[in-house]
Design a protein around this motif. Structure first.
Motif, PDB file in Angstrom:
ATOM      1  N   ILE A   1       0.856  -1.184   0.000  1.00  0.00           N
ATOM      2  CA  ILE A   1       0.000   0.000   0.000  1.00  0.00           C
ATOM      3  C   ILE A   1       0.891   1.232   0.000  1.00  0.00           C
ATOM      4  N   ASN A   2       0.451   2.251  -0.670  1.00  0.00           N
ATOM      5  CA  ASN A   2       1.082   3.541  -0.542  1.00  0.00           C
ATOM      6  C   ASN A   2       0.372   4.230   0.619  1.00  0.00           C
ATOM      7  N   ALA A   3       1.142   4.713   1.600  1.00  0.00           N
ATOM      8  CA  ALA A   3       0.517   5.200   2.835  1.00  0.00           C
ATOM      9  C   ALA A   3      -0.607   6.213   2.590  1.00  0.00           C
ATOM     10  N   VAL A   4      -0.438   7.070   1.547  1.00  0.00           N
ATOM     11  CA  VAL A   4      -1.474   8.084   1.326  1.00  0.00           C
ATOM     12  C   VAL A   4      -2.774   7.489   0.784  1.00  0.00           C
ATOM     13  N   GLU A   5      -2.699   6.247   0.316  1.00  0.00           N
ATOM     14  CA  GLU A   5      -3.920   5.600  -0.182  1.00  0.00           C
ATOM     15  C   GLU A   5      -4.812   5.091   0.942  1.00  0.00           C
ATOM     16  N   LEU A   6      -4.243   4.976   2.125  1.00  0.00           N
ATOM     17  CA  LEU A   6      -5.015   4.451   3.261  1.00  0.00           C
ATOM     18  C   LEU A   6      -6.238   5.322   3.507  1.00  0.00           C
ATOM     19  N   ARG A   7      -7.342   4.668   3.789  1.00  0.00           N
ATOM     20  CA  ARG A   7      -8.509   5.445   4.189  1.00  0.00           C
ATOM     21  C   ARG A   7      -8.450   5.667   5.694  1.00  0.00           C
ATOM     22  N   GLU A   8      -8.891   6.824   6.122  1.00  0.00           N
ATOM     23  CA  GLU A   8      -8.864   7.203   7.536  1.00  0.00           C
ATOM     24  C   GLU A   8      -7.525   6.923   8.206  1.00  0.00           C
ATOM     25  N   PRO A   9      -6.456   7.561   7.700  1.00  0.00           N
ATOM     26  CA  PRO A   9      -5.146   7.292   8.288  1.00  0.00           C
ATOM     27  C   PRO A   9      -5.025   7.892   9.690  1.00  0.00           C
ATOM     28  N   GLN A  10      -4.213   7.261  10.495  1.00  0.00           N
ATOM     29  CA  GLN A  10      -3.968   7.754  11.859  1.00  0.00           C
ATOM     30  C   GLN A  10      -2.483   7.648  12.156  1.00  0.00           C
ATOM     31  N   CYS A  11      -1.954   8.633  12.849  1.00  0.00           N
ATOM     32  CA  CYS A  11      -0.578   8.525  13.334  1.00  0.00           C
ATOM     33  C   CYS A  11      -0.593   7.480  14.442  1.00  0.00           C
ATOM     34  N   LYS A  12       0.300   6.528  14.331  1.00  0.00           N
ATOM     35  CA  LYS A  12       0.239   5.418  15.275  1.00  0.00           C
ATOM     36  C   LYS A  12       0.666   5.850  16.674  1.00  0.00           C
ATOM     37  N   VAL A  13       1.464   6.918  16.737  1.00  0.00           N
ATOM     38  CA  VAL A  13       1.966   7.348  18.038  1.00  0.00           C
ATOM     39  C   VAL A  13       0.922   8.169  18.784  1.00  0.00           C
ATOM     40  N   CYS A  14       0.361   9.200  18.103  1.00  0.00           N
ATOM     41  CA  CYS A  14      -0.536  10.097  18.830  1.00  0.00           C
ATOM     42  C   CYS A  14      -1.993   9.971  18.414  1.00  0.00           C
ATOM     43  N   ARG A  15      -2.260   9.114  17.405  1.00  0.00           N
ATOM     44  CA  ARG A  15      -3.636   8.857  16.958  1.00  0.00           C
ATOM     45  C   ARG A  15      -4.298  10.067  16.311  1.00  0.00           C
ATOM     46  N   GLN A  16      -3.507  11.105  15.982  1.00  0.00           N
ATOM     47  CA  GLN A  16      -4.065  12.241  15.255  1.00  0.00           C
ATOM     48  C   GLN A  16      -4.131  11.877  13.774  1.00  0.00           C
ATOM     49  N   THR A  17      -4.957  12.613  13.043  1.00  0.00           N
ATOM     50  CA  THR A  17      -5.008  12.396  11.605  1.00  0.00           C
ATOM     51  C   THR A  17      -3.886  13.184  10.940  1.00  0.00           C
ATOM     52  N   PRO A  18      -3.015  12.523  10.217  1.00  0.00           N
ATOM     53  CA  PRO A  18      -1.914  13.245   9.566  1.00  0.00           C
ATOM     54  C   PRO A  18      -2.399  14.002   8.334  1.00  0.00           C
ATOM     55  N   VAL A  19      -1.597  14.961   7.878  1.00  0.00           N
ATOM     56  CA  VAL A  19      -1.931  15.704   6.668  1.00  0.00           C
ATOM     57  C   VAL A  19      -1.017  15.266   5.533  1.00  0.00           C
ATOM     58  N   ILE A  20      -1.471  15.531   4.310  1.00  0.00           N
ATOM     59  CA  ILE A  20      -0.661  15.127   3.165  1.00  0.00           C
ATOM     60  C   ILE A  20       0.221  16.298   2.728  1.00  0.00           C
ATOM     61  N   ARG A  21       1.504  16.076   2.625  1.00  0.00           N
ATOM     62  CA  ARG A  21       2.452  17.074   2.143  1.00  0.00           C
ATOM     63  C   ARG A  21       3.189  16.475   0.963  1.00  0.00           C
ATOM     64  N   SER A  22       3.643  17.320   0.066  1.00  0.00           N
ATOM     65  CA  SER A  22       4.371  16.732  -1.056  1.00  0.00           C
ATOM     66  C   SER A  22       5.854  17.080  -0.970  1.00  0.00           C
ATOM     67  N   SER A  23       6.688  16.140  -1.431  1.00  0.00           N
ATOM     68  CA  SER A  23       8.111  16.421  -1.522  1.00  0.00           C
ATOM     69  C   SER A  23       8.687  15.585  -2.663  1.00  0.00           C
ATOM     70  N   LYS A  24       9.855  16.002  -3.146  1.00  0.00           N
ATOM     71  CA  LYS A  24      10.429  15.394  -4.345  1.00  0.00           C
ATOM     72  C   LYS A  24      11.216  14.134  -3.972  1.00  0.00           C
ATOM     73  N   HIS A  25      11.028  13.077  -4.726  1.00  0.00           N
ATOM     74  CA  HIS A  25      11.739  11.842  -4.415  1.00  0.00           C
ATOM     75  C   HIS A  25      12.226  11.152  -5.677  1.00  0.00           C
ATOM     76  N   LEU A  26      13.127  10.198  -5.471  1.00  0.00           N
ATOM     77  CA  LEU A  26      13.635   9.403  -6.588  1.00  0.00           C
ATOM     78  C   LEU A  26      13.016   8.014  -6.562  1.00  0.00           C
ATOM     79  N   PHE A  27      12.772   7.497  -7.765  1.00  0.00           N
ATOM     80  CA  PHE A  27      12.136   6.190  -7.890  1.00  0.00           C
ATOM     81  C   PHE A  27      12.996   5.265  -8.736  1.00  0.00           C
ATOM     82  N   LEU A  28      13.004   4.014  -8.347  1.00  0.00           N
ATOM     83  CA  LEU A  28      13.654   3.000  -9.187  1.00  0.00           C
ATOM     84  C   LEU A  28      12.618   2.570 -10.228  1.00  0.00           C
TER      85      LEU A  28
END
Lengths: 915, 173
Positions: A427-454
């Motif tokens: 799974i790609n983490a952003v595809e998860l429905r109703e995501p939760q931070c496992k540590v604090c149980r808050q709902t995380p936000v989506i941010r974008s950043s540049k990455h490299l792919f194989l």
């Protein structure tokens, strides 16, 4: 669809006729009679039809019927009945008829053989008064029966004579163009002669139906005991080997480090999956990776291969980073601490790594970055913007494992950010429905950043070519092949290789300088860098596919990274890397029928096994005995006790001890003279056969099966002693005494062989046996050579050492106590929200047990031993890290001791989530 | 034997009024009497007919290909399995074991008539195996065990114990 047929095969005539008559579109290949098409059949079976789904049909009537069904003609009851009659009644008769006509040239006798069947056909046609067998239209039954009869009836010496209805029907069907053309293709106008080649390959038909009336499983000649039948020849061969000398040129038994590939040898590089550093390995991890690989590497050395066994801890990643934050240490310190924990556990289990390294080294950075630049240069990296989850509350990007949510594929509510435990999809983490931070149980936000792919899709064709070669020439376990196939079938997508973290190998590209490599890219490179820390000439192993064979051992969850992702990195780097030849994956080991789970405190973890009082060799034996080969298996305390008491104590240990005791008691400690008789020779042959089987299965890494052959030998040995009763014969006359001597001598020699075969499984016991027998070390290099060489290593006059029992009984109450200790804490432990580190688990377990004097005694001993160890390390001026780790272990033990004595220990270390 | 098999199949299929069966010839080929039609001869033919009578067409496969695979194993049952010589048992088990390596049922993902009839046909073979031999064909024994535990299939046959972790038959101890 593809139809495989051979010339001169009467069954192929049927299917070709059916194909022509129905006009179904299908490729046809003519191949030889002996060619194998259907993968699961051991004997060639033609015709065969390869279906679009990849399945095979392998008998002519089924194929014909399928072709007719594709053409819209389903077979009726009548049709079915004719087809069944053809297959079960007519075919045996026809086979006999063809045998007589084609191979014995007695065509004239055929008609009497066929008479009965032709009568049935004729009467039926006559009575029904129909044009064809089942009505007014041609059906599959007509084509099949015509095809079956055509060869015999095409011979001029045979006529249907009085069978008028049958003749009319036969001529009608034969006149169809499809039938004519099929007959031409299969028989080539040569008539019966065309079938000679085919008939010669068929087993001779039974002369009469005698067998049909007699059920196959009530054969009175079958021996009740199911004894092995040994031929004279096999006995001679066994005796010939028995009289050979031990290998004179004894190989170096001590390894010379660094081990390097050698020109004239089979060079085998073995890796086991790198355990993640802050998981204390449980028995499932141990059997799945390090222990299996250890057994195989020890075995390989006995076979005379040049083996290098490499492993280490996988240390980078968020889990470590987090844990360090919790404990107020640096990630490096955390890794140092747990690396030592791993080392000591594996040491106790006698895992004989040639080098046990770690991934957080300078070499790791060098090699990862080199592979990275090569992939970059070769155009296999693509840049993309990634949406990532960021927890504003925790102020960081969330690693996949720190997000939980609902699986987008199967709606499992507790899917992790990288993989769903239920459906197993990535799974790609952003595809998860109703995501939760496992540590604090808050709902995380989506941010974008540049990455490299194989760019996996770009490498796919190369990968498939390589996989085709590797899986067909190497020993890949079935699950490894299957998991790999399903990954490729689902389609490869580019995979992100960079992360926004600090604790990792830095990405050398200036545009990505604040990022590190994703661990899946980085970790398998650990195999290379750990080897590089072992020897500077690491590339002689890793860039040498022509000389080196690579075995990867792992549990099945790790397969895709070793069969798809990592090979793609190496293929794309284009630097002649050694790729895996044999991928050996186990299934899962369950604990008393539930899964091992640290969070629930279920199961036995590496460090706990040590203080059960059960020897490491016995642990190894049992884990290997239940090794999850082919299917999941379960660890069970009761079963472990049973196997220890029945297999080790009563079977193996008993046999080895008896032989040795007879030598000591009856023959003054010297091996008596042996005069081999028929019975002894037979035993040598049987033992030799088991040895051969052992080698065959072990060469294929069927480790559990190998163990069975070892135990079979001692079972044969026990029976042999039981039947011959040397303890009685020794009191008899001269010839009886001699007989007792032979039996004793043969028995201790089998014990010597067993010590070698056991070496991969139970190294300490194996050495103890040889010590007790005072056996020459050269027997180690002799017995497993070639197909197996069981020589008489202890000749008459050889003086043995002191013999004593090898195993101890595991008592029921002892096992019951262990079972309680390791399985009964589920309730209390389940209140702990998350997994806890090793020491804490131990402490917790002990806390549940409460005051326990027996355990306290053992712990006191362990504390004393650990204390000695620490003092020894300090006096040797060992590495500081190592000492720190051992000290922390000592402190843990002391804590446990306090608990076991019912005192109040210090508070357990803070609990935190690990990987 | 075949008659008991058919009687069990009828029960499994839940057919209310039992059909009349007899046998013909030395090989005791089953024959089913039919009121309004000529009698049906042959185990597979009758079994397929019973399935249709019970309105359970899925037991014969749910696609042309599936039906072909079911027929394949039914044919295997009455040709290879029923006329096997003692020395063939090994290769039969070996082939089946390889075939069943990645399968739960003989044809696809659901129980079909081929499983039931192959189970009946394999019963005497499996019954005679030592535990060790059973372990050599784990996929077959796994399949066998699975089928014999399907509700309503076993009927006239005794259950065969398929042990997984024992090495020897008890007679060795």
């Amino acid at each position: 669809m593809e139809l495989f047929v051979s010339e001169g095969n009467p069954h192929c005539l049927k299917v070709l006729a059916a194909l022509e008559v129905t006009g179904v579109q299908c490729g046809v290949q003519f191949i030889s009679h002996e060619e194998k098409v259907v993968p699961f059949l051991s004997r060639p079976a033609l015709p065969a039809l390869l279906l679009p789904s990849g399945k095979h049909l392998f008998s002519s009537n089924t194929i014909c019927r399928y072709l007719f069904e594709l053409n819209g003609q389903e077979s009726s009851n009548q049709c079915n009945q004719w087809l069944e009659w053809e297959a079960t009644v007519l075919q045996p008769v026809l086979l006999r008829a063809l045998h007589i006509a084609v191979l014995q040239g007695k065509g004239s006798e055929v008609s009497s053989v066929l008479q009965g069947s032709l009568n049935v056909l004729d009467q039926s046609l006559c009575k029904a008064n129909m044009t064809y067998l089942t009505g007014e239209a041609v059906s599959v039954a007509d084509v099949v029966l015509w095809g079956a009869l055509h060869p015999v009836l095409s011979d001029s010496s045979l006529t249907l004579g009085d069978h008028k209805s049958a003749k009319a029907w036969f001529d009608r069907v034969a006149a169809m163009r499809g039938c004519q053309s099929a007959a031409q293709k299969v028989l080539q106008g040569k008539g019966l002669e065309a079938m000679k080649g085919y008939m010669q390959k068929q087993p001779a038909p039974q002369s009469n139906q005698g067998r049909d009336t007699q059920p196959c499983n009530s054969n009175p000649t079958e021996s009740e005991e199911g004894e092995c039948v040994v031929s004279e020849k096999e006995m001679e061969a066994a005796v010939f080997t028995w009289r050979k000398d031990l290998n004179a040129c004894s190989q170096e038994t001590d390894k010379q480090h660094p081990i390097m590939p050698q020109e004239s040898k089979r060079n085998v590089l073995i890796t086991s999956a790198l355990p993640y550093v802050n998981n204390v390995p449980h028995l499932g991890n141990i059997i799945g990776c390090v222990l299996s690989a250890d057994v195989f590497s020890r075995y390989g050395r006995l076979r005379g291969w040049n083996v290098l066994y490499i492993c280490g801890t996988d240390e980078y990643g968020t889990a470590t980073e987090n844990k360090a934050r919790e404990e107020g240490l640096t990630p490096k310190q955390i890794c140092d601490k747990y690396h030592a924990v791993h080392s000591s556990i594996y040491k106790w289990f006698q895992i004989g790594f040639d080098f046990f390294g770690r991934t957080t080294t300078e070499k790791q950075t060098q090699i990862s970055q080199d592979i990275f630049w090569r992939l970059h240069k070769n155009g296999f990296l693509v840049e993309d913007t990634v949406e990532q989850l960021r927890c504003e509350n925790c102020q960081r990007f969330l690693a996949d494992r720190f997000v939980e949510g609902t699986c987008p594929h199967c709606s499992y509510p507790e899917a992790r950010g990288d993989q769903c435990d239920k459906c197993g999809r990535l799974i790609n983490a952003v595809e998860l429905r109703e995501p939760q931070c496992k540590v604090c149980r808050q709902t995380p936000v989506i941010r974008s950043s540049k990455h490299l792919f194989l760019d996996l899709p770009k490498l796919e064709s190369q990968l498939e070519q390589w996989l085709e070669r590797s899986t067909s020439s190497g020993d890949w376990t079935a699950n490894a092949k299957q998991i790999t196939r399903s990954w490729i079938r689902d389609g490869l997508k580019p995979r992100c290789i960079t992360r926004d973290l600090q604790w990792g190998t830095p990405v050398p590209h200036p545009d990505f300088k604040d990022k590190v490599f994703y661990v899946w890219f980085d970790a398998p490179i650990g195999y290379l860098s750990i080897t590089a820390n072992y020897t500077n000439e690491w590339d002689k192993w890793w860039k040498n596919p022509h000389q080196v064979e690579l075995y990867n051992f792992m549990a099945k969850d790790n397969v895709p990274f070793h069969s798809v992702v990592f090979p793609c990195s190496l293929l794309g780097a284009q630097d002649n890397y050694t790729l895996v030849n044999h991928l050996v994956a186990t299934e899962y080991l369950n604990y008393e029928d539930t899964k091992f789970s640290k969070s629930r405190g279920v199961g036995v973890f590496g460090d706990m096994a040590m203080d059960t009082g059960i020897p490491s060799d016995v642990w190894r034996f049992y884990l290997l005995y239940v090794r999850p080969e082919g299917q999941d298996s379960a660890f069970s305390w009761a079963d472990m006790a049973l196997k220890n008491n029945s297999e080790l104590l009563n079977n193996l240990g008993n046999f080895i001890n008896r032989g040795g005791m007879f030598v000591t008691k009856f023959f003054g400690g010297c091996v008596p003279a042996m005069e081999l008789q028929q019975e002894d020779k037979k035993l040598l042959a049987v033992v030799g056969w088991e040895l051969q089987q052992y080698i065959q299965v072990m060469d294929k890494v069927k480790i559990r099966d190998g163990l069975k052959h070892v135990l079979n030998i001692s079972r044969h040995g026990n029976q042999y002693i039981q039947v011959n009763e040397p303890w009685k014969k020794i009191k008899g006359g001269e010839s009886e005494r001699q007989r007792a001597g032979t039996v004793t001598g043969v028995s201790v020699n089998i014990a010597c062989l067993l010590s070698v075969m056991l070496l991969p499984y139970m190294p300490a016991v194996s050495q103890t046996i040889r010590d007790q027998l005072n056996a020459p070390q050269s027997c180690i290099n002799t017995m497993l050579q070639g197909p197996g060489t069981f020589v008489c290593a202890l000749r008459a006059g050889h003086r043995i050492g002191t013999v004593s029992p090898l195993f101890q009984k595991l008592e029921a109450d002892q096992i019951e106590a262990l079972k309680k200790r390791f399985g009964g804490q589920q309730n209390s432990a389940s209140t702990q929200p998350a997994a806890v580190p090793a020491a804490a688990v131990v402490a917790e377990v002990k806390a549940v047990v409460g005051s326990d004097p027996e355990n306290a005694k053992q712990l006191a001993k362990a504390v004393a031993e650990q204390g000695d160890k620490v003092r020894a390390l300090k006096s040797q001026k060992a590495e500081k890290d190592l000492i720190t780790a051992e000290v922390s272990k000592l402190l843990d033990l002391k804590k446990q001791l306090a608990l076991a004595e019912g005192k109040n220990p210090e508070p357990a270390p803070q609990k935190g989530k690990k990987k | 034997m075949a008659l008991r098999e058919l009687a069990s199949l009828e029960k499994y299929l839940g057919l209310k009024k039992p059909n009349k069966f007899s046998t013909q010839g030395d090989k005791k080929v089953p024959v089913m009497q039919n009121n309004n039609a000529p009698p049906l001869v042959g185990l597979v033919t009758i079994a397929c007919h019973l399935v249709k009578e019970a309105k359970r067409p899925e037991l014969l496969g749910d696609s042309a290909e599936g039906r072909a695979v079911v027929q394949q194993w039914l044919e295997y049952r009455v040709t290879k399995l029923d006329s096997h010589a003692k020395e063939d048992i090994k290769s039969i088990l070996k082939d089946l074991n390889l075939y069943l390596q990645d399968k739960v049922y003989l044809a696809g993902n659901q129980l079909t008539l081929s499983d039931v009839l192959m189970y009946y046909g394999m019963h005497s073979i499996i019954l005679d195996l030592t535990v060790q031999e059973k372990e050599q064909c784990v996929n077959v024994t796994r399949w066998f065990d699975h089928i014999q535990h399907q509700p309503g299939v076993r009927h006239h046959l005794p259950p065969v114990v398929v042990l997984r972790n024992r090495l020897y038959t008890s007679r060795h101890h």
